[in-house]
Design a protein around this motif. Structure first.
Motif, mmCIF file in Angstrom:
data_model
loop_
_atom_site.group_PDB
_atom_site.id
_atom_site.type_symbol
_atom_site.label_atom_id
_atom_site.label_comp_id
_atom_site.label_asym_id
_atom_site.label_seq_id
_atom_site.Cartn_x
_atom_site.Cartn_y
_atom_site.Cartn_z
ATOM 1 N N ASN A 70 46.222 49.398 45.367
ATOM 2 C CA ASN A 70 45.001 48.988 44.667
ATOM 3 C C ASN A 70 45.330 48.392 43.307
ATOM 4 O O ASN A 70 44.731 47.393 42.891
ATOM 5 N N ILE A 73 46.566 44.875 43.672
ATOM 6 C CA ILE A 73 45.483 43.913 43.880
ATOM 7 C C ILE A 73 44.832 43.566 42.545
ATOM 8 O O ILE A 73 44.586 42.405 42.230
ATOM 9 N N GLN A 74 44.542 44.597 41.771
ATOM 10 C CA GLN A 74 43.882 44.365 40.487
ATOM 11 C C GLN A 74 44.792 43.642 39.512
ATOM 12 O O GLN A 74 44.338 42.993 38.585
ATOM 13 N N LYS A 77 45.911 38.315 38.901
ATOM 14 C CA LYS A 77 44.931 37.772 37.989
ATOM 15 C C LYS A 77 44.293 36.549 38.615
ATOM 16 O O LYS A 77 44.959 35.665 39.081
ATOM 17 N N ILE A 78 42.960 36.522 38.551
ATOM 18 C CA ILE A 78 42.249 35.364 39.058
ATOM 19 C C ILE A 78 42.599 34.168 38.197
ATOM 20 O O ILE A 78 42.797 33.062 38.629
ATOM 21 N N ASN A 118 47.067 36.950 54.519
ATOM 22 C CA ASN A 118 46.061 37.313 53.509
ATOM 23 C C ASN A 118 46.388 38.718 52.975
ATOM 24 O O ASN A 118 47.251 39.418 53.517
ATOM 25 N N LEU A 119 45.681 39.091 51.937
ATOM 26 C CA LEU A 119 46.021 40.334 51.238
ATOM 27 C C LEU A 119 45.867 41.569 52.120
ATOM 28 O O LEU A 119 46.612 42.540 51.976
ATOM 29 N N LEU A 120 44.911 41.523 52.998
ATOM 30 C CA LEU A 120 44.700 42.677 53.890
ATOM 31 C C LEU A 120 45.885 42.827 54.841
ATOM 32 O O LEU A 120 46.471 43.904 54.968
ATOM 33 N N LEU B 98 36.988 40.672 34.933
ATOM 34 C CA LEU B 98 38.346 40.572 35.466
ATOM 35 C C LEU B 98 39.202 41.725 34.991
ATOM 36 O O LEU B 98 40.106 42.169 35.680
ATOM 37 N N ARG B 99 38.926 42.188 33.790
ATOM 38 C CA ARG B 99 39.779 43.226 33.202
ATOM 39 C C ARG B 99 39.451 44.620 33.700
ATOM 40 O O ARG B 99 40.303 45.481 33.700
ATOM 41 N N THR B 111 38.897 48.004 47.720
ATOM 42 C CA THR B 111 39.356 47.294 46.518
ATOM 43 C C THR B 111 39.449 45.796 46.789
ATOM 44 O O THR B 111 39.079 44.970 45.954
ATOM 45 N N LEU B 112 39.916 45.461 47.979
ATOM 46 C CA LEU B 112 40.037 44.045 48.348
ATOM 47 C C LEU B 112 38.672 43.365 48.373
ATOM 48 O O LEU B 112 38.519 42.237 47.911
ATOM 49 N N PHE B 115 37.526 42.774 44.901
ATOM 50 C CA PHE B 115 38.345 41.713 44.317
ATOM 51 C C PHE B 115 37.895 40.347 44.801
ATOM 52 O O PHE B 115 37.744 39.407 44.023
ATOM 53 N N LYS B 118 34.546 39.426 43.309
ATOM 54 C CA LYS B 118 34.731 39.086 41.884
ATOM 55 C C LYS B 118 35.247 37.668 41.748
ATOM 56 O O LYS B 118 34.820 36.899 40.894
ATOM 57 N N LYS B 119 36.191 37.348 42.607
ATOM 58 C CA LYS B 119 36.849 36.038 42.544
ATOM 59 C C LYS B 119 35.838 34.934 42.800
ATOM 60 O O LYS B 119 35.773 33.942 42.063
ATOM 61 N N PHE B 122 33.491 34.575 39.926
ATOM 62 C CA PHE B 122 34.167 33.952 38.792
ATOM 63 C C PHE B 122 34.214 32.436 38.952
ATOM 64 O O PHE B 122 33.905 31.692 38.012
ATOM 65 N N LEU B 192 38.834 36.080 53.861
ATOM 66 C CA LEU B 192 39.233 37.483 53.699
ATOM 67 C C LEU B 192 37.998 38.380 53.703
ATOM 68 O O LEU B 192 37.973 39.428 54.369
#
Lengths: 165, 198
Positions: A70, A73-74, A77-78, A118-120, B98-99, B111-112, B115, B118-119, B122, B192
Protein backbone atom coordinates in the motif's frame (compact mmCIF):
# COMPACT_ATOMS: atom_id res chain seq x y z
CA UNK A 1 3.88 -11.89 36.24
CA UNK A 2 3.35 -9.82 33.16
CA UNK A 3 6.32 -8.94 31.04
CA UNK A 4 6.07 -5.65 29.23
CA UNK A 5 7.94 -5.89 25.97
CA UNK A 6 9.13 -2.61 24.57
CA UNK A 7 7.08 -1.81 21.47
CA UNK A 8 10.08 -0.42 19.66
CA UNK A 9 12.11 -3.55 20.33
CA UNK A 10 9.29 -5.72 19.02
CA UNK A 11 9.07 -3.56 15.94
CA UNK A 12 12.80 -3.63 15.27
CA UNK A 13 12.80 -7.41 15.60
CA UNK A 14 9.88 -7.70 13.19
CA UNK A 15 11.64 -5.48 10.66
CA UNK A 16 14.94 -7.31 11.00
CA UNK A 17 13.22 -10.64 10.46
CA UNK A 18 11.33 -9.39 7.42
CA UNK A 19 13.64 -6.85 5.86
CA UNK A 20 13.85 -8.97 2.72
CA UNK A 21 10.23 -8.36 1.80
CA UNK A 22 10.65 -4.60 2.20
CA UNK A 23 13.54 -4.55 -0.26
CA UNK A 24 11.76 -6.77 -2.72
CA UNK A 25 8.68 -4.58 -2.76
CA UNK A 26 10.86 -1.47 -3.08
CA UNK A 27 12.70 -3.12 -5.97
CA UNK A 28 9.53 -3.96 -7.86
CA UNK A 29 7.77 -0.63 -7.37
CA UNK A 30 10.65 1.68 -8.19
CA UNK A 31 12.90 2.15 -11.17
CA UNK A 32 15.95 3.79 -9.71
CA UNK A 33 18.16 3.51 -6.67
CA UNK A 34 17.26 6.86 -5.13
CA UNK A 35 13.57 6.14 -5.33
CA UNK A 36 14.17 2.70 -3.87
CA UNK A 37 15.98 4.17 -0.87
CA UNK A 38 13.13 6.62 -0.32
CA UNK A 39 10.52 3.91 -0.53
CA UNK A 40 12.34 1.64 1.92
CA UNK A 41 12.43 4.51 4.40
CA UNK A 42 8.80 5.33 3.82
CA UNK A 43 7.70 1.72 4.23
CA UNK A 44 9.52 1.35 7.54
CA UNK A 45 8.05 4.60 8.80
CA UNK A 46 4.49 3.60 7.83
CA UNK A 47 4.94 0.16 9.35
CA UNK A 48 5.97 1.83 12.60
CA UNK A 49 3.07 4.26 12.43
CA UNK A 50 0.53 1.49 11.92
CA UNK A 51 2.19 -1.09 14.16
CA UNK A 52 -0.59 -0.74 16.72
CA UNK A 53 -3.13 -1.78 14.10
CA UNK A 54 -1.57 -5.21 13.71
CA UNK A 55 -4.22 -7.38 15.32
CA UNK A 56 -2.56 -10.79 14.87
CA UNK A 57 -5.40 -12.08 12.71
CA UNK A 58 -2.76 -12.80 10.10
CA UNK A 59 0.95 -13.48 10.35
CA UNK A 60 3.23 -10.48 10.80
CA UNK A 61 4.71 -10.96 7.37
CA UNK A 62 1.26 -11.00 5.70
CA UNK A 63 0.45 -7.75 7.48
CA UNK A 64 3.80 -6.26 6.47
CA UNK A 65 3.31 -7.24 2.84
CA UNK A 66 -0.04 -5.50 2.81
CA UNK A 67 1.23 -2.31 4.43
CA UNK A 68 4.39 -2.21 2.33
CA UNK A 69 2.51 -2.69 -0.94
CA UNK A 70 0.00 0.00 0.00
CA UNK A 71 2.82 2.39 0.81
CA UNK A 72 4.45 1.56 -2.51
CA UNK A 73 1.24 2.54 -4.31
CA UNK A 74 0.96 5.78 -2.39
CA UNK A 75 4.59 6.45 -3.12
CA UNK A 76 3.85 6.49 -6.81
CA UNK A 77 3.49 10.16 -7.41
CA UNK A 78 0.86 11.26 -9.86
CA UNK A 79 3.01 14.28 -10.42
CA UNK A 80 6.69 13.78 -9.91
CA UNK A 81 7.61 15.83 -6.91
CA UNK A 82 10.80 15.44 -5.02
CA UNK A 83 10.18 14.38 -1.47
CA UNK A 84 12.38 15.98 1.11
CA UNK A 85 14.38 13.10 2.54
CA UNK A 86 17.38 13.53 4.71
CA UNK A 87 20.35 11.24 4.23
CA UNK A 88 21.10 9.15 7.26
CA UNK A 89 24.27 10.29 8.99
CA UNK A 90 27.04 7.83 8.41
CA UNK A 91 24.69 5.05 7.39
CA UNK A 92 23.72 4.04 3.93
CA UNK A 93 21.70 1.32 2.36
CA UNK A 94 24.02 -0.59 0.12
CA UNK A 95 22.03 -2.92 -2.04
CA UNK A 96 24.21 -5.77 -3.24
CA UNK A 97 22.34 -5.89 -6.54
CA UNK A 98 23.25 -2.30 -7.37
CA UNK A 99 26.93 -3.14 -7.57
CA UNK A 100 26.62 -6.45 -9.36
CA UNK A 101 26.32 -6.12 -13.14
CA UNK A 102 24.81 -9.54 -13.62
CA UNK A 103 22.05 -8.89 -11.10
CA UNK A 104 21.47 -5.41 -12.45
CA UNK A 105 20.84 -6.81 -15.90
CA UNK A 106 18.49 -9.48 -14.58
CA UNK A 107 16.66 -6.80 -12.61
CA UNK A 108 16.27 -4.63 -15.70
CA UNK A 109 14.73 -7.47 -17.69
CA UNK A 110 12.58 -8.34 -14.72
CA UNK A 111 11.30 -4.78 -14.33
CA UNK A 112 10.77 -4.43 -18.04
CA UNK A 113 8.27 -7.27 -18.03
CA UNK A 114 6.61 -6.37 -14.76
CA UNK A 115 6.17 -2.73 -15.69
CA UNK A 116 3.93 -3.77 -18.56
CA UNK A 117 1.42 -5.18 -16.11
CA UNK A 118 -1.11 -3.00 -14.33
CA UNK A 119 -0.62 -2.33 -10.64
CA UNK A 120 -3.04 -5.00 -9.53
CA UNK A 121 -1.38 -7.71 -11.57
CA UNK A 122 2.03 -6.46 -10.55
CA UNK A 123 1.15 -6.92 -6.91
CA UNK A 124 -0.24 -10.39 -7.50
CA UNK A 125 2.79 -11.46 -9.51
CA UNK A 126 5.14 -10.24 -6.84
CA UNK A 127 3.38 -12.31 -4.20
CA UNK A 128 3.28 -15.30 -6.52
CA UNK A 129 7.00 -14.99 -7.06
CA UNK A 130 7.38 -14.91 -3.30
CA UNK A 131 5.76 -18.36 -3.17
CA UNK A 132 2.73 -17.06 -1.32
CA UNK A 133 -0.30 -19.34 -1.34
CA UNK A 134 -3.49 -18.24 -3.07
CA UNK A 135 -5.02 -17.84 0.35
CA UNK A 136 -2.27 -15.48 1.50
CA UNK A 137 -2.40 -13.54 -1.76
CA UNK A 138 -6.15 -13.21 -1.31
CA UNK A 139 -5.68 -11.86 2.23
CA UNK A 140 -3.11 -9.30 1.17
CA UNK A 141 -4.74 -8.15 -2.04
CA UNK A 142 -8.32 -8.30 -0.82
CA UNK A 143 -9.84 -10.40 -3.62
CA UNK A 144 -11.21 -13.94 -3.49
CA UNK A 145 -8.95 -16.96 -3.88
CA UNK A 146 -10.67 -17.99 -7.09
CA UNK A 147 -10.10 -14.50 -8.45
CA UNK A 148 -6.41 -14.86 -7.57
CA UNK A 149 -6.22 -18.09 -9.57
CA UNK A 150 -7.98 -16.53 -12.54
CA UNK A 151 -5.73 -13.52 -12.51
CA UNK A 152 -2.55 -15.55 -12.33
CA UNK A 153 -3.67 -17.57 -15.34
CA UNK A 154 -4.36 -14.31 -17.23
CA UNK A 155 -1.02 -12.86 -16.21
CA UNK A 156 0.77 -15.92 -17.56
CA UNK A 157 -0.97 -15.38 -20.88
CA UNK A 158 -0.11 -11.68 -20.89
CA UNK A 159 3.55 -12.39 -20.23
CA UNK A 160 3.67 -15.02 -22.97
CA UNK A 161 2.14 -12.53 -25.42
CA UNK A 162 4.67 -9.87 -24.41
CA UNK A 163 7.59 -11.99 -25.49
CA UNK A 164 6.03 -13.01 -28.79
CA UNK A 165 5.26 -9.38 -29.81
CA UNK B 1 9.00 -14.56 -20.82
CA UNK B 2 7.09 -17.20 -18.93
CA UNK B 3 6.05 -16.54 -15.36
CA UNK B 4 8.20 -19.45 -14.25
CA UNK B 5 11.25 -17.87 -15.93
CA UNK B 6 10.51 -14.69 -14.01
CA UNK B 7 10.37 -16.77 -10.84
CA UNK B 8 13.82 -18.23 -11.51
CA UNK B 9 15.23 -14.79 -12.24
CA UNK B 10 13.65 -13.45 -9.07
CA UNK B 11 15.08 -16.23 -6.93
CA UNK B 12 18.55 -15.68 -8.35
CA UNK B 13 18.32 -11.96 -7.53
CA UNK B 14 17.05 -12.71 -4.04
CA UNK B 15 19.79 -15.16 -3.21
CA UNK B 16 22.40 -12.55 -3.98
CA UNK B 17 20.59 -9.77 -2.18
CA UNK B 18 19.94 -11.83 0.94
CA UNK B 19 23.63 -12.46 1.48
CA UNK B 20 23.97 -8.97 2.85
CA UNK B 21 22.05 -7.75 5.86
CA UNK B 22 21.26 -4.15 5.27
CA UNK B 23 19.41 -2.90 8.32
CA UNK B 24 20.43 -2.77 11.94
CA UNK B 25 18.42 -1.43 14.91
CA UNK B 26 20.16 1.95 14.79
CA UNK B 27 19.26 2.43 11.13
CA UNK B 28 15.65 1.45 11.74
CA UNK B 29 15.39 3.96 14.58
CA UNK B 30 16.88 6.67 12.42
CA UNK B 31 14.46 5.90 9.60
CA UNK B 32 11.49 6.32 11.87
CA UNK B 33 12.78 9.66 13.14
CA UNK B 34 13.84 10.93 9.73
CA UNK B 35 10.51 10.29 8.04
CA UNK B 36 8.68 11.99 10.90
CA UNK B 37 10.97 15.00 10.79
CA UNK B 38 10.84 15.34 7.04
CA UNK B 39 7.07 15.49 7.28
CA UNK B 40 7.23 18.31 9.76
CA UNK B 41 9.71 20.15 7.58
CA UNK B 42 7.77 19.40 4.43
CA UNK B 43 6.11 22.77 4.19
CA UNK B 44 4.43 23.15 0.83
CA UNK B 45 6.82 25.71 -0.62
CA UNK B 46 5.54 25.63 -4.19
CA UNK B 47 1.92 25.85 -3.13
CA UNK B 48 2.60 28.57 -0.57
CA UNK B 49 4.54 30.60 -3.11
CA UNK B 50 1.84 30.22 -5.75
CA UNK B 51 -0.92 31.09 -3.31
CA UNK B 52 0.99 34.16 -2.10
CA UNK B 53 1.33 35.37 -5.68
CA UNK B 54 -2.39 34.84 -6.29
CA UNK B 55 -3.41 36.57 -3.07
CA UNK B 56 -1.03 39.45 -3.78
CA UNK B 57 -2.47 39.75 -7.26
CA UNK B 58 -6.04 39.73 -5.96
CA UNK B 59 -5.13 42.33 -3.32
CA UNK B 60 -3.54 44.57 -5.94
CA UNK B 61 -6.61 44.41 -8.17
CA UNK B 62 -8.88 45.17 -5.21
CA UNK B 63 -6.70 48.07 -4.14
CA UNK B 64 -6.71 49.50 -7.65
CA UNK B 65 -10.36 48.71 -8.33
CA UNK B 66 -11.43 52.35 -8.43
CA UNK B 67 -9.21 52.93 -11.43
CA UNK B 68 -11.40 50.60 -13.47
CA UNK B 69 -13.80 53.08 -14.97
CA UNK B 70 -16.05 50.99 -17.20
CA UNK B 71 -18.48 48.25 -16.30
CA UNK B 72 -16.56 45.88 -18.53
CA UNK B 73 -13.29 46.60 -16.73
CA UNK B 74 -14.92 46.34 -13.33
CA UNK B 75 -16.42 42.97 -14.27
CA UNK B 76 -13.04 41.82 -15.58
CA UNK B 77 -11.54 42.85 -12.24
CA UNK B 78 -14.06 40.80 -10.28
CA UNK B 79 -13.60 37.80 -12.57
CA UNK B 80 -9.81 38.02 -12.15
CA UNK B 81 -10.08 38.07 -8.37
CA UNK B 82 -12.41 35.09 -8.37
CA UNK B 83 -10.13 33.20 -10.75
CA UNK B 84 -7.07 33.92 -8.63
CA UNK B 85 -8.73 32.49 -5.57
CA UNK B 86 -10.26 29.56 -7.45
CA UNK B 87 -6.98 28.54 -9.04
CA UNK B 88 -5.16 28.69 -5.71
CA UNK B 89 -7.87 26.59 -4.11
CA UNK B 90 -7.76 24.00 -6.91
CA UNK B 91 -3.97 23.67 -6.68
CA UNK B 92 -4.02 23.44 -2.94
CA UNK B 93 -6.79 20.85 -2.83
CA UNK B 94 -5.42 18.63 -5.56
CA UNK B 95 -1.88 18.60 -4.23
CA UNK B 96 -2.99 18.04 -0.66
CA UNK B 97 -5.02 15.07 -1.82
CA UNK B 98 -1.95 13.59 -3.38
CA UNK B 99 -0.05 13.85 -0.13
CA UNK B 100 -2.62 12.37 2.19
CA UNK B 101 -1.68 8.92 3.31
CA UNK B 102 -4.70 6.69 3.74
CA UNK B 103 -5.07 3.63 5.91
CA UNK B 104 -2.13 1.48 4.91
CA UNK B 105 -3.51 -1.60 6.63
CA UNK B 106 -6.40 -1.92 4.20
CA UNK B 107 -6.32 -4.53 1.43
CA UNK B 108 -4.14 -3.64 -1.54
CA UNK B 109 -7.07 -3.61 -3.98
CA UNK B 110 -8.83 -0.94 -1.88
CA UNK B 111 -5.73 1.26 -1.92
CA UNK B 112 -5.45 0.81 -5.68
CA UNK B 113 -9.07 1.85 -6.18
CA UNK B 114 -8.52 5.00 -4.15
CA UNK B 115 -5.31 5.75 -6.01
CA UNK B 116 -6.92 5.31 -9.41
CA UNK B 117 -9.86 7.55 -8.51
CA UNK B 118 -7.50 10.20 -7.14
CA UNK B 119 -5.48 10.10 -10.33
CA UNK B 120 -8.52 10.59 -12.56
CA UNK B 121 -9.79 13.42 -10.37
CA UNK B 122 -6.38 15.08 -10.48
CA UNK B 123 -6.19 14.98 -14.28
CA UNK B 124 -9.67 16.44 -14.60
CA UNK B 125 -8.71 19.21 -12.21
CA UNK B 126 -5.57 19.87 -14.23
CA UNK B 127 -7.66 20.37 -17.37
CA UNK B 128 -9.97 22.77 -15.56
CA UNK B 129 -6.94 24.53 -14.14
CA UNK B 130 -5.53 25.07 -17.59
CA UNK B 131 -8.74 26.49 -19.04
CA UNK B 132 -9.21 28.86 -16.12
CA UNK B 133 -5.54 29.89 -16.31
CA UNK B 134 -5.97 30.96 -19.90
CA UNK B 135 -9.00 33.05 -19.04
CA UNK B 136 -7.03 34.60 -16.18
CA UNK B 137 -4.20 35.44 -18.56
CA UNK B 138 -6.58 37.35 -20.83
CA UNK B 139 -8.18 39.23 -17.92
CA UNK B 140 -4.80 40.13 -16.45
CA UNK B 141 -3.61 41.53 -19.77
CA UNK B 142 -6.75 43.68 -19.97
CA UNK B 143 -6.40 44.92 -16.41
CA UNK B 144 -2.69 45.54 -16.35
CA UNK B 145 -2.67 47.58 -19.55
CA UNK B 146 -5.25 49.75 -17.79
CA UNK B 147 -3.34 49.92 -14.52
CA UNK B 148 0.08 50.60 -15.99
CA UNK B 149 -0.68 52.39 -19.27
CA UNK B 150 -4.00 53.95 -18.42
CA UNK B 151 -5.20 52.54 -21.70
CA UNK B 152 -8.18 50.39 -22.34
CA UNK B 153 -6.71 47.70 -24.53
CA UNK B 154 -10.15 46.35 -25.35
CA UNK B 155 -10.82 49.52 -27.36
CA UNK B 156 -8.20 48.28 -29.80
CA UNK B 157 -9.90 46.09 -32.39
CA UNK B 158 -6.82 43.96 -32.87
CA UNK B 159 -6.90 42.88 -29.25
CA UNK B 160 -10.03 40.80 -29.70
CA UNK B 161 -8.93 39.37 -33.03
CA UNK B 162 -5.53 38.47 -31.70
CA UNK B 163 -6.50 37.16 -28.28
CA UNK B 164 -9.33 35.00 -29.55
CA UNK B 165 -7.60 33.58 -32.61
CA UNK B 166 -4.28 33.14 -30.88
CA UNK B 167 -6.03 31.97 -27.77
CA UNK B 168 -8.06 29.43 -29.63
CA UNK B 169 -5.00 28.04 -31.42
CA UNK B 170 -2.98 28.01 -28.23
CA UNK B 171 -5.70 26.22 -26.29
CA UNK B 172 -6.22 23.79 -29.15
CA UNK B 173 -2.59 22.78 -29.50
CA UNK B 174 -1.82 22.79 -25.83
CA UNK B 175 -4.86 20.73 -24.92
CA UNK B 176 -4.00 18.24 -27.68
CA UNK B 177 -0.50 17.97 -26.24
CA UNK B 178 -1.82 17.61 -22.69
CA UNK B 179 -4.39 15.03 -23.79
CA UNK B 180 -1.76 13.00 -25.60
CA UNK B 181 0.45 13.15 -22.51
CA UNK B 182 -2.26 12.10 -20.12
CA UNK B 183 -4.31 9.92 -22.46
CA UNK B 184 -2.34 6.74 -21.96
CA UNK B 185 -2.12 7.12 -18.23
CA UNK B 186 -5.80 7.95 -17.94
CA UNK B 187 -6.76 5.00 -20.10
CA UNK B 188 -4.64 2.61 -18.04
CA UNK B 189 -6.06 4.03 -14.83
CA UNK B 190 -9.62 3.70 -16.08
CA UNK B 191 -8.97 0.12 -17.18
CA UNK B 192 -7.52 -0.67 -13.79
CA UNK B 193 -10.60 0.78 -12.12
CA UNK B 194 -12.86 -1.41 -14.26
CA UNK B 195 -10.98 -4.47 -13.02
CA UNK B 196 -11.22 -3.35 -9.41
CA UNK B 197 -14.86 -2.29 -9.44
CA UNK B 198 -16.97 -5.17 -10.70
Amino acid sequence: MEVFVDKKELFITAISNNEGLIYKIATIYTNDVEDKHDLVQEIIYQLWKSFDSFNQKSSISTWMYRVAMNVAIQHLKIVKRKILTIPMDGLSLNFAEENNTDIKEKLQIFRHHLNKLNLLDKGIVMLYLENKSYEEISQIIGISESNVGTRIARIKEKLKKQITK
Amino acid sequence: MELEDLKNAWEAINQQANKQQKLNPKMIEQMIKISYNSRIKKIAYPEMFGIMICVAGAAFILFSYNRLDTIFLKTTGIVSILLLFTLSAISLVSLRQLRLTGDVSKPYADTLKKFALKKIRFFKLQRLNFTLSYILLVTIIILFTKFFNEKDITANKYFWTFSFSFGYLFVLFYSKWVNRYYKNTMRQTEELLKELIP
